[in-house]
Design a protein around this motif. Structure first.
Motif, PDB file in Angstrom:
ATOM      1  N   ARG A   1      -1.356  -1.754   9.260  1.00 48.90           N
ATOM      2  CA  ARG A   1      -0.561  -2.494  10.241  1.00 48.90           C
ATOM      3  C   ARG A   1       0.619  -1.662  10.736  1.00 48.90           C
ATOM      4  O   ARG A   1       0.938  -1.680  11.930  1.00 48.90           O
ATOM      5  CB  ARG A   1      -0.058  -3.796   9.619  1.00 48.90           C
ATOM      6  CG  ARG A   1       0.722  -4.675  10.590  1.00 48.90           C
ATOM      7  CD  ARG A   1       1.071  -5.999   9.959  1.00 48.90           C
ATOM      8  NE  ARG A   1       1.823  -6.841  10.892  1.00 48.90           N
ATOM      9  CZ  ARG A   1       2.268  -8.049  10.586  1.00 48.90           C
ATOM     10  NH1 ARG A   1       2.029  -8.566   9.396  1.00 48.90           N
ATOM     11  NH2 ARG A   1       2.930  -8.752  11.488  1.00 48.90           N
ATOM     12  N   VAL A   2       1.244  -0.896   9.832  1.00 49.83           N
ATOM     13  CA  VAL A   2       2.353  -0.034  10.244  1.00 49.83           C
ATOM     14  C   VAL A   2       1.859   1.027  11.214  1.00 49.83           C
ATOM     15  O   VAL A   2       2.499   1.314  12.238  1.00 49.83           O
ATOM     16  CB  VAL A   2       3.004   0.629   9.016  1.00 49.83           C
ATOM     17  CG1 VAL A   2       4.068   1.632   9.455  1.00 49.83           C
ATOM     18  CG2 VAL A   2       3.625  -0.417   8.109  1.00 49.83           C
TER      19      VAL A   2
ATOM     20  N   SER B   1      -4.009  -2.325   3.676  1.00 51.90           N
ATOM     21  CA  SER B   1      -3.941  -3.201   4.847  1.00 51.90           C
ATOM     22  C   SER B   1      -2.542  -3.214   5.446  1.00 51.90           C
ATOM     23  O   SER B   1      -2.374  -3.257   6.669  1.00 51.90           O
ATOM     24  CB  SER B   1      -4.363  -4.619   4.476  1.00 51.90           C
ATOM     25  OG  SER B   1      -3.510  -5.148   3.455  1.00 51.90           O
ATOM     26  N   LYS B   2      -1.519  -3.151   4.587  1.00 51.16           N
ATOM     27  CA  LYS B   2      -0.139  -3.125   5.081  1.00 51.16           C
ATOM     28  C   LYS B   2       0.168  -1.805   5.770  1.00 51.16           C
ATOM     29  O   LYS B   2       0.860  -1.766   6.791  1.00 51.16           O
ATOM     30  CB  LYS B   2       0.832  -3.362   3.933  1.00 51.16           C
ATOM     31  CG  LYS B   2       0.701  -4.747   3.309  1.00 51.16           C
ATOM     32  CD  LYS B   2       1.765  -4.983   2.239  1.00 51.16           C
ATOM     33  CE  LYS B   2       1.663  -6.389   1.663  1.00 51.16           C
ATOM     34  NZ  LYS B   2       2.705  -6.656   0.638  1.00 51.16           N
TER      35      LYS B   2
ATOM     36  N   PHE C   1       7.824  -2.175  10.678  1.00 54.22           N
ATOM     37  CA  PHE C   1       7.622  -2.790   9.371  1.00 54.22           C
ATOM     38  C   PHE C   1       8.922  -3.451   8.934  1.00 54.22           C
ATOM     39  O   PHE C   1       9.962  -3.310   9.588  1.00 54.22           O
ATOM     40  CB  PHE C   1       7.208  -1.736   8.335  1.00 54.22           C
ATOM     41  CG  PHE C   1       8.255  -0.691   8.097  1.00 54.22           C
ATOM     42  CD1 PHE C   1       9.152  -0.797   7.042  1.00 54.22           C
ATOM     43  CD2 PHE C   1       8.363   0.405   8.943  1.00 54.22           C
ATOM     44  CE1 PHE C   1      10.135   0.151   6.832  1.00 54.22           C
ATOM     45  CE2 PHE C   1       9.344   1.372   8.738  1.00 54.22           C
ATOM     46  CZ  PHE C   1      10.233   1.245   7.690  1.00 54.22           C
TER      47      PHE C   1
ATOM     48  N   LYS D   1      -4.914  -3.446  -1.446  1.00 57.25           N
ATOM     49  CA  LYS D   1      -3.993  -4.418  -0.854  1.00 57.25           C
ATOM     50  C   LYS D   1      -2.932  -3.716  -0.011  1.00 57.25           C
ATOM     51  O   LYS D   1      -2.567  -4.186   1.071  1.00 57.25           O
ATOM     52  CB  LYS D   1      -3.339  -5.245  -1.961  1.00 57.25           C
ATOM     53  CG  LYS D   1      -2.351  -6.286  -1.458  1.00 57.25           C
ATOM     54  CD  LYS D   1      -1.727  -7.051  -2.618  1.00 57.25           C
ATOM     55  CE  LYS D   1      -0.699  -8.066  -2.124  1.00 57.25           C
ATOM     56  NZ  LYS D   1      -0.059  -8.804  -3.262  1.00 57.25           N
ATOM     57  N   LEU D   2      -2.465  -2.590  -0.495  1.00 56.32           N
ATOM     58  CA  LEU D   2      -1.430  -1.857   0.227  1.00 56.32           C
ATOM     59  C   LEU D   2      -2.005  -1.141   1.448  1.00 56.32           C
ATOM     60  O   LEU D   2      -1.295  -0.882   2.417  1.00 56.32           O
ATOM     61  CB  LEU D   2      -0.759  -0.853  -0.714  1.00 56.32           C
ATOM     62  CG  LEU D   2       0.540  -0.195  -0.233  1.00 56.32           C
ATOM     63  CD1 LEU D   2       1.549  -1.247   0.203  1.00 56.32           C
ATOM     64  CD2 LEU D   2       1.123   0.675  -1.333  1.00 56.32           C
TER      65      LEU D   2
ATOM     66  N   GLU E   1       4.565   0.231  -3.197  1.00 52.58           N
ATOM     67  CA  GLU E   1       4.967  -0.504  -1.994  1.00 52.58           C
ATOM     68  C   GLU E   1       6.456  -0.349  -1.736  1.00 52.58           C
ATOM     69  O   GLU E   1       6.887  -0.129  -0.594  1.00 52.58           O
ATOM     70  CB  GLU E   1       4.602  -1.983  -2.116  1.00 52.58           C
ATOM     71  CG  GLU E   1       4.925  -2.788  -0.859  1.00 52.58           C
ATOM     72  CD  GLU E   1       4.481  -4.235  -0.952  1.00 52.58           C
ATOM     73  OE1 GLU E   1       4.633  -4.968   0.046  1.00 52.58           O
ATOM     74  OE2 GLU E   1       3.975  -4.638  -2.028  1.00 52.58           O
TER      75      GLU E   1
ATOM     76  N   PHE F   1       7.901   1.181   1.701  1.00 58.46           N
ATOM     77  CA  PHE F   1       8.578   0.279   2.626  1.00 58.46           C
ATOM     78  C   PHE F   1      10.077   0.135   2.353  1.00 58.46           C
ATOM     79  O   PHE F   1      10.814  -0.309   3.233  1.00 58.46           O
ATOM     80  CB  PHE F   1       7.926  -1.106   2.586  1.00 58.46           C
ATOM     81  CG  PHE F   1       6.536  -1.131   3.159  1.00 58.46           C
ATOM     82  CD1 PHE F   1       6.326  -1.468   4.486  1.00 58.46           C
ATOM     83  CD2 PHE F   1       5.442  -0.806   2.380  1.00 58.46           C
ATOM     84  CE1 PHE F   1       5.052  -1.489   5.021  1.00 58.46           C
ATOM     85  CE2 PHE F   1       4.154  -0.819   2.909  1.00 58.46           C
ATOM     86  CZ  PHE F   1       3.963  -1.157   4.231  1.00 58.46           C
TER      87      PHE F   1
END
Length: 485
Positions: free
Chosen positions: A263-264, A259-260, A270, A256-257, A215, A219
Motif C-alpha cells: 500500500r505504501v 500488504s502494508k 503511510f 501481513k506486513l 513494522e 513505519f
C-alpha cells in the motif's frame, strides 16, 4: 597524520560524560573508524580544525555552549558533515530543535550500541554520497569513486550494465543472489549513480529484525503506541524520503506486513504506528533476496502483487564459484582494504595460494573470501601469504570445473555411439533426432529437480513458460498423480 588516518572516516564524539565517550570510542573504533573524543565545545572545535570530521555524535546537555547550538554551527559549514544528537531527555522540543539545527538524526540515552552503529552507518552514507564541496571538489576523505563492486567477469559486466541502465531512473529494482554475493553493494552503487545520491541510503534487513519489531522499524511509531513506546520514533520509510530505501532479504518479510508495504508503494504515504498523521514519502525502493520468490508465491508465503511491484527491474548477482576469474582482483581489493582498516602492512599472496583460493567453491561467496583474506593478513607472519597459512579446508577442497567444461567431453562420448548407430541405420534428419533425444531427458530431469515448478524451470532454461508448456505437450511429458513423469 598517517596515510591510514587520512583514508579512514573520522568521527567526533562530544559528551561531557567520560564513560559515554569511552564506550562510543571503543565501539566505533572496532568498525574501523577514527574516533576523536571531546568533553566540551571548545575542545570539539579544535578537533574539527585538526581532523577531517565527517560525522559527529553530539550530546545536548553540555557545559557552556549547548549541543543544539553547536549542531547549528557545524552543519552550517561547507564541508559535508552528518550530526547525530544524543539526549537523555528525548522530548518533542529537543527533537524538533535538533532537526531544525540540521541534525541527521537523534538517539536517546541510555542507548543501544547496535542502534548507534546503524545510525552512524546511515550518517556516513549520507556524507559519502555528497555530490558537492567547496570549489566543486570533494574532500579526499570523501572521494569514493563508485568502486564498491570489484570484478571484470562477464557476469559482473552484466551487473555493471544493469546498474548503468537503472540508476538514472526511479524504477524499483529487485536484486537476487545467494547470501554473501554483494547484493547490498549493488544497491548502494545504484543509489550512488542516481539523481538521489546526495540523499540518504537507508537499509533494513527484513530477516535480521524480529517480525514483531519490523513494522515499527519500517513505519515508526508515536509515543504510547504500544508498551515500551516511550517516545516518537521515525521509521525507515520516513528516513528514506527523497533518498533510497533498501529492503534486504525481502523474502523473509512476514506476509501481513507485505500488504502494508504494498500500500505504501502504491500510495506513497503511510501513518506511524499509533498515529493519524498521513506522511508522504518520495523514495526510491530497491529490494534484495537470496530466496526464490516465485516459489514463495506458490506456497503463499509471498504476495504476487508485491512481487510484481518490486520486480520492475531484476538484477541477478552470480555466486563467486561462477566467476572465479574475479578472485584475484577481489583478493587484492581486500588486501588493500584490510591494510587500511586494520593498520597492518600490505601483503601479497603467492601463486600457489591464489591457485588454492581459485579452486575453492566459496559457499559463503564474496563475504567469505573477504573474511578469509583478512584472517590471513593477521595469521601470516611474512609479507607474502603462502599456502601453508591457508585453513585446511581450503587446501582439501578439490577444484570444481565449470559445468560447461565438464559436460562437453561427456556429451561427446555419448554422441559417438549414437551418431555411429544413426549412420549405420541410414537415419535422416539427424539434428532433429539428436535434439529430441537430448531435450526430453533434460526437461524431465530439470522439472523433477524443481518439483515440477514450470515457472522456475523456464527461467533456468532461458525460455518463457508458454514455450516450455508447448515443448512438454509436444514431447508428451507430463506429471502423473504420483508425482512422476
Amino acid at each position: 597524520m598517517s596515510v591510514h588516518e587520512a583514508e579512514a572516516f573520522h568521527v567526533l564524539v562530544l559528551d561531557d560524560e567520560r564513560s559515554i565517550r569511552w564506550v562510543l570510542e571503543k565501539a566505533l573504533e572496532q568498525k574501523g573508524l577514527r574516533v576523536h573524543a571531546a568533553r566540551d565545545v571548545p575542545e570539539a572545535r579544535d578537533l574539527l580544525q585538526r581532523f577531517p570530521i565527517q560525522l559527529a555524535l553530539v550530546d545536548i546537555n553540555l557545559p557552556g555552549v549547548d549541543g543544539i547550538s553547536f549542531t547549528r554551527e557545524i552543519t552550517a559549514r561547507p564541508q559535508p558533515l552528518a550530526v547525530i544528537v544524543m539526549t537523555g531527555q528525548s522530548t518533542m522540543f529537543h527533537t524538533i530543535e535538533a532537526m531544525k539545527a540540521g541534525a541527521f538524526d537523534y538517539i536517546s540515552k541510555p542507548f543501544n550500541l547496535a542502534e548507534v552503529e546503524a545510525l552512524v552507518d546511515q550518517g556516513l552514507d549520507l556524507v559519502r554520497n555528497a555530490v558537492s564541496a567547496p570549489e566543486g571538489t570533494e574532500p579526499a576523505a570523501l572521494r569514493q569513486e563508485g568502486d564498491l563492486l570489484v570484478g571484470n567477469s562477464a557476469q559482473m559486466r552484466e551487473v555493471y550494465k544493469a546498474i548503468g541502465r537503472v540508476a538514472p531512473t526511479d524504477l524499483t529494482a529487485l536484486i537476487q543472489g545467494e547470501s554473501g554475493t554483494g547484493k547490498e553493494l549493488v544497491a548502494r552503487s545504484i543509489h550512488q549513480h542516481s539523481t538521489r545520491a546526495s540523499q540518504p541510503f537507508v537499509a533494513i534487513n527484513c530477516a535480521a529484525i524480529p517480525s514483531e519489531l519490523l513494522e515499527s522499524e519500517l513505519f515508526g511509531h508515536e509515543k504510547g503506541a504500544f508498551t515500551g513506546a516511550q517516545d516518537r520514533k521515525r521509521g525507515k520509510l520516513e528516513l528514506a524520503s527523497r533518498g533510497t530505501l533498501f529492503l534486504d532479504e525481502i523474502g523473509d518479510m512476514p506476509i501481513k506486513l507485505q500488504s502494508k508495504l504494498l500500500r505504501v508503494l502504491q500510495e506513497r504515504s503511510f501513518e506511524r504506528i499509533g498515529g493519524h498523521e498521513l506522511i508522504h514519502t518520495d523514495m526510491r525502493v530497491i529490494a534484495a533476496t537470496h530466496r526464490d520468490l516465485s516459489q514463495l508465491i506458490e506456497t503463499e508465503q509471498f504476495r504476487s502483487d508485491l512481487y510484481y511491484r518490486l520486480n520492475v527491474f531484476p538484477i541477478r548477482v552470480a555466486p563467486l564459484r561462477e566467476r572465479r576469474e574475479d578472485i584475484p582482483a577481489l583478493v587484492e581489493h581486500f588486501l588493500r582494504k584490510g591494510s587500511r582498516e586494520m593498520a597492518v602492512s600490505r601483503k601479497t599472496v603467492s601463486s600457489e595460494t591464489m591457485t588454492a583460493l581459485k579452486g575453492y567453491v566459496w559457499p559463503g561467496n564474496v563475504r567469505e573470501l573477504e573474511n578469509v583474506t583478512k584472517s590471513l593478513m593477521i595469521t601470516s607472519v611474512t609479507d607474502v601469504i603462502t599456502a601453508s597459512s591457508l585453513p585446511r579446508h581450503l587446501l582439501q577442497q578439490p577444484e570444481v570445473p565449470n559445468a560447461e567444461d565438464a559436460l562437453e567431453p561427456l556429451v561427446e562420448q555419448r554422441l559417438q555411439g549414437l551418431v555411429r548407430d544413426c549412420l549405420e541405420r541410414g537415419q535422416e534428419d539427424l539434428m532433429d533426432f539428436v535434439m529430441h533425444q537430448v531435450e526430453r531427458p533434460l526437461l524431465k530431469t530439470l522439472l523433477e529437480q524443481m518439483n515440477w515448478n514450470q515457472q522456475r524451470a523456464a527461467r533456468v532454461l532461458g525460455i518463457n513458460r508458454n514455450t516450455l508448456r508447448k515443448r512438454l505437450e509436444l514431447l508428451g511429458i507430463s506429471r502423473d498423480r504420483n508425482g512422476k513423469s
